[in-house]
Design a protein around this motif. Structure first.
Motif, PDB file in Angstrom:
ATOM      1  N   THR A 236       0.824  -1.212   0.000  1.00 15.84           N
ATOM      2  CA  THR A 236       0.000   0.000   0.000  1.00 15.84           C
ATOM      3  C   THR A 236       0.863   1.270   0.000  1.00 15.84           C
ATOM      4  N   GLY A 237       2.175   1.090   0.089  1.00 14.66           N
ATOM      5  CA  GLY A 237       3.063   2.244   0.142  1.00 14.66           C
ATOM      6  C   GLY A 237       3.376   2.705   1.552  1.00 14.66           C
ATOM      7  N   LYS A 238       2.867   1.981   2.537  1.00 13.46           N
ATOM      8  CA  LYS A 238       3.115   2.345   3.930  1.00 13.46           C
ATOM      9  C   LYS A 238       4.535   1.962   4.335  1.00 13.46           C
ATOM     10  N   ILE A 239       5.215   2.844   5.045  1.00 13.18           N
ATOM     11  CA  ILE A 239       6.565   2.566   5.518  1.00 13.18           C
ATOM     12  C   ILE A 239       6.512   1.555   6.660  1.00 13.18           C
ATOM     13  N   VAL A 240       7.346   0.507   6.565  1.00 14.13           N
ATOM     14  CA  VAL A 240       7.385  -0.521   7.611  1.00 14.13           C
ATOM     15  C   VAL A 240       8.809  -0.725   8.154  1.00 14.13           C
ATOM     16  N   GLY A 241       9.718   0.156   7.755  1.00 15.42           N
ATOM     17  CA  GLY A 241      11.074   0.093   8.275  1.00 15.42           C
ATOM     18  C   GLY A 241      12.013   0.994   7.493  1.00 15.42           C
ATOM     19  N   PHE A 264      15.186   0.709  12.168  1.00 11.38           N
ATOM     20  CA  PHE A 264      13.830   0.571  12.694  1.00 11.38           C
ATOM     21  C   PHE A 264      13.037  -0.310  11.731  1.00 11.38           C
ATOM     22  N   ALA A 265      12.302  -1.270  12.258  1.00 17.32           N
ATOM     23  CA  ALA A 265      11.527  -2.166  11.398  1.00 17.32           C
ATOM     24  C   ALA A 265      10.364  -2.755  12.182  1.00 17.32           C
ATOM     25  N   ASP A 266       9.299  -3.089  11.447  1.00 22.88           N
ATOM     26  CA  ASP A 266       8.112  -3.638  12.101  1.00 22.88           C
ATOM     27  C   ASP A 266       8.284  -5.089  12.513  1.00 22.88           C
ATOM     28  N   ASN A 267       9.261  -5.783  11.921  1.00 26.35           N
ATOM     29  CA  ASN A 267       9.542  -7.152  12.359  1.00 26.35           C
ATOM     30  C   ASN A 267      10.973  -7.530  11.990  1.00 26.35           C
ATOM     31  N   LEU A 268      11.406  -8.687  12.459  1.00 30.36           N
ATOM     32  CA  LEU A 268      12.793  -9.114  12.288  1.00 30.36           C
ATOM     33  C   LEU A 268      13.144  -9.352  10.827  1.00 30.36           C
ATOM     34  N   LEU A 269      12.238  -9.928  10.048  1.00 30.86           N
ATOM     35  CA  LEU A 269      12.529 -10.212   8.642  1.00 30.86           C
ATOM     36  C   LEU A 269      12.783  -8.922   7.865  1.00 30.86           C
ATOM     37  N   ILE A 270      11.971  -7.925   8.120  1.00 24.56           N
ATOM     38  CA  ILE A 270      12.181  -6.632   7.450  1.00 24.56           C
ATOM     39  C   ILE A 270      13.535  -6.055   7.847  1.00 24.56           C
ATOM     40  N   ALA A 271      13.870  -6.169   9.124  1.00 24.31           N
ATOM     41  CA  ALA A 271      15.168  -5.664   9.600  1.00 24.31           C
ATOM     42  C   ALA A 271      16.313  -6.371   8.876  1.00 24.31           C
ATOM     43  N   LYS A 272      16.188  -7.667   8.681  1.00 24.73           N
ATOM     44  CA  LYS A 272      17.241  -8.415   7.993  1.00 24.73           C
ATOM     45  C   LYS A 272      17.386  -7.975   6.538  1.00 24.73           C
ATOM     46  N   HIS A 273      16.268  -7.766   5.852  1.00 24.44           N
ATOM     47  CA  HIS A 273      16.335  -7.333   4.448  1.00 24.44           C
ATOM     48  C   HIS A 273      16.962  -5.943   4.334  1.00 24.44           C
ATOM     49  N   LEU A 274      16.652  -5.065   5.250  1.00 27.05           N
ATOM     50  CA  LEU A 274      17.271  -3.734   5.238  1.00 27.05           C
ATOM     51  C   LEU A 274      18.778  -3.849   5.475  1.00 27.05           C
ATOM     52  N   ASP A 332       9.965   2.962  21.116  1.00 27.20           N
ATOM     53  CA  ASP A 332       9.317   1.666  20.899  1.00 27.20           C
ATOM     54  C   ASP A 332      10.438   0.646  20.680  1.00 27.20           C
ATOM     55  N   ILE A 333      10.924   0.084  21.761  1.00 28.97           N
ATOM     56  CA  ILE A 333      12.101  -0.781  21.709  1.00 28.97           C
ATOM     57  C   ILE A 333      11.887  -1.990  20.801  1.00 28.97           C
ATOM     58  N   ASN A 334      10.670  -2.504  20.720  1.00 26.88           N
ATOM     59  CA  ASN A 334      10.419  -3.715  19.935  1.00 26.88           C
ATOM     60  C   ASN A 334      10.597  -3.499  18.438  1.00 26.88           C
ATOM     61  N   ARG A 335      10.568  -2.249  17.993  1.00 27.58           N
ATOM     62  CA  ARG A 335      10.809  -1.960  16.568  1.00 27.58           C
ATOM     63  C   ARG A 335      12.169  -1.324  16.341  1.00 27.58           C
ATOM     64  N   ALA A 336      12.931  -1.126  17.406  1.00 27.70           N
ATOM     65  CA  ALA A 336      14.272  -0.549  17.289  1.00 27.70           C
ATOM     66  C   ALA A 336      15.302  -1.671  17.339  1.00 27.70           C
ATOM     67  N   TYR A 337      15.732  -2.134  16.178  1.00 24.56           N
ATOM     68  CA  TYR A 337      16.720  -3.224  16.122  1.00 24.56           C
ATOM     69  C   TYR A 337      18.132  -2.678  16.313  1.00 24.56           C
ATOM     70  N   VAL A 338      18.375  -1.503  15.803  1.00 24.50           N
ATOM     71  CA  VAL A 338      19.576  -0.740  16.117  1.00 24.50           C
ATOM     72  C   VAL A 338      19.068   0.656  16.432  1.00 24.50           C
ATOM     73  N   TYR A 339      19.356   1.125  17.635  1.00 27.51           N
ATOM     74  CA  TYR A 339      18.751   2.391  18.031  1.00 27.51           C
ATOM     75  C   TYR A 339      19.618   3.571  17.626  1.00 27.51           C
ATOM     76  N   CYS A 340      18.952   4.703  17.531  1.00 29.29           N
ATOM     77  CA  CYS A 340      19.609   5.961  17.216  1.00 29.29           C
ATOM     78  C   CYS A 340      19.429   6.880  18.422  1.00 29.29           C
ATOM     79  N   PRO A 341      20.500   7.224  19.141  1.00 30.04           N
ATOM     80  CA  PRO A 341      20.337   8.003  20.370  1.00 30.04           C
ATOM     81  C   PRO A 341      19.802   9.401  20.163  1.00 30.04           C
ATOM     82  N   TYR A 342      19.976   9.925  18.946  1.00 29.44           N
ATOM     83  CA  TYR A 342      19.518  11.291  18.704  1.00 29.44           C
ATOM     84  C   TYR A 342      18.905  11.418  17.325  1.00 29.44           C
TER      85      TYR A 342
END
Length: 342
Positions: A236-241, A264-274, A332-342
Motif C-alpha cells: 500500500t506504500g506504507k513505511i514498515v522500516g 527501525f523495522a516492524d519485524n525481524l525479517l524486514i530488519a534483515k532485508h534492510l 518503541d524498543i520492539n521496533r528498534a533493532y539498532v537504536y539511534c540516540p539522537y
C-alpha cells in the motif's frame, strides 16, 4: 532562569559566555554546583564554539577517546544547535567540551562530554556539566548514553537509567554470508533511497519508534551527510522500516567502519532485508576490504535485536546505558533493532 547577570561575581566563579548578545558572569553559588572550588586564579570559561577550529577541537577529543563518529556528525550538530556546542577553557586554553544536540525544542541530547586527561579529577567537568544543564531550563528533557562506570555520576545529577544498549562489531563479509538466503517478502520491497519517498511519512514513522518528533534533525542527518539510506514499504506504500548507514572516521588502522543508525523495522525479517541492502552496498564499493565492519548498537531489551546480532556472528564490545531526566518519552524498543540516540 538565569541569575542576575549584573551581580558582582563571587571570588571563585565560572564564566559562561553564550554569544555576543548574552554575556554573563555567573557566580558559582547561583548554580548550586557540586564541585571542588576553584581558586580565584583558576577562571573556567564555558564558551560556545565560534569557529571551525573549535568544532575540530571537540571532534579531536572524541577521536582521542576512540569514540566513533562520522565526518559530518559535528558540523551537523553545530548547525542544529549553534548555541549548545560548548568549549571549556582554563586561562584561555581549551581543556574540554560539552556538545548538545537539540533533538527538538524540548529535548536535549548530550552527545559528547569530555575533559582532557590532564585536567580530570579537579572539578572542571562537574562545573561544565552542571552550568550547561542549568542553562537548558527545567522544561527541557535531557538524555545521554553513559558507560556503566559513569552512571552513578549522572544519577547524582537527577538522571535515571532507562535501558541498556549492547554494541556489536560485525564483519561485513560475515553478515553478507548470514543473510544470503533470506526468506522472501512478497508484500514488502526495499527502496534504495529515502529521497524517493515522502519525508513527512518518514518523519511520522521515525517519530512513532523514536517516541517523539525530530524532523529537523532527521532531515539534516539524511540529506546533508554522506549517509546512505534504505526504506521498506508494503504493497500500500506504507513505511514498515528504514535504516541509514554512515562511514565512520578511522580511530585505528584497519578497514572501514560503518555505523548503522537507526535500524527501525516492524519485524525481524524486514530488519534483515534492510541490513542485507546495507552490506550489498558496502561490498559493492571500490575501496571495499575484507576487514570492513558494521557497528550495531542494539537495545538489550529487544530480544530479537540481540538474536540478530548473534546470528550475524557479532563480537560484543561494550554496554551503554540510556539515561534521562523527567519528561523524556520512551522509544518503541520492539521496533528498534539498532537504536539511534539522537
Amino acid at each position: 532562569s538565569c541569575p542576575d547577570t549584573h551581580a558582582r561575581p563571587a571570588k571563585s566563579y565560572v564564566r559562561i559566555i553564550r554569544d555576543s548578545r548574552r554575556l554573563s558572569i555567573l557566580p558559582q553559588k547561583s548554580w548550586n554546583i557540586m564541585a571542588t572550588k576553584l581558586s580565584s586564579s583558576e577562571l573556567l570559561s564555558i564558551e560556545p564554539a565560534e569557529s571551525p577550529t573549535d568544532v575540530q577541537y571537540a571532534a579531536g577529543l572524541v577521536l582521542k577517546e576512540e569514540w566513533h563518529i562520522a565526518e559530518y556528525d559535528f558540523p551537523i550538530i553545530k548547525s542544529l544547535s549553534p548555541d549548545r556546542f560548548y568549549i571549556a577553557k582554563l586561562k584561555g586554553r581549551n581543556i574540554g567540551c560539552l556538545v548538545i544536540l537539540m533533538v527538538n525544542p524540548n529535548h536535549a541530547y548530550i552527545h559528547s562530554f569530555i575533559i582532557e586527561e590532564g585536567y580530570r579529577g579537579r572539578g572542571y567537568g562537574t562545573r561544565l556539566f552542571d552550568v550547561v544543564l542549568a542553562s537548558l531550563g527545567p522544561s527541557c528533557s535531557v538524555t545521554l548514553d553513559s558507560v556503566e562506570n559513569m552512571a552513578p555520576y549522572y544519577e547524582q545529577r537527577g538522571f535515571k537509567q532507562s535501558w541498556k544498549g549492547d554494541l556489536y562489531k560485525c564483519s561485513v563479509v560475515a553478515v553478507s554470508h548470514c543473510l544470503s538466503n533470506l526468506e522472501k517478502m512478497p508484500h514488502v520491497h526495499i527502496i534504495a533511497s529515502l529521497r524517493d519517498i515522502s519525508f513527512d511519512a518518514l518523519a511520522a514513522y521515525d517519530g512513532s519508534v523514536f517516541g517523539e518528533p525530530r524532523s529537523r534533525a532527521l532531515e539534516k542527518w539524511i540529506f546533508e551527510s554522506d549517509g546512505s539510506s534504505w526504506v521498506a514499504v508494503d504493497k500500500t506504500g506504507k513505511i514498515v522500516g528504514y535504516t541509514v548507514c554512515h562511514t565512520l572516521l578511522k580511530v585505528k588502522a584497519g578497514g572501514k567502519s560503518y555505523r548503522i543508525s537507526p535500524l527501525f523495522a516492524d519485524n525481524l525479517l524486514i530488519a534483515k532485508h534492510l541490513l542485507k541492502a546495507v552490506v550489498d552496498y558496502c561490498l559493492a564499493k571500490k575501496e571495499y576490504a575484507d576487514s570492513d565492519i558494521l557497528r550495531l548498537r542494539c537495545p538489550a531489551a529487544n530480544s530479537e535485536a540481540l538474536k540478530l546480532c548473534k546470528e550475524l556472528k557479532g563480537e560484543f564490545k561494550d554496554v551503554h546505558i540510556k539515561m534521562y531526566t523527567e519528561g523524556t518519552k520512551e522509544q518503541d524498543i520492539n521496533r528498534a533493532y539498532v537504536y539511534c540516540p539522537y
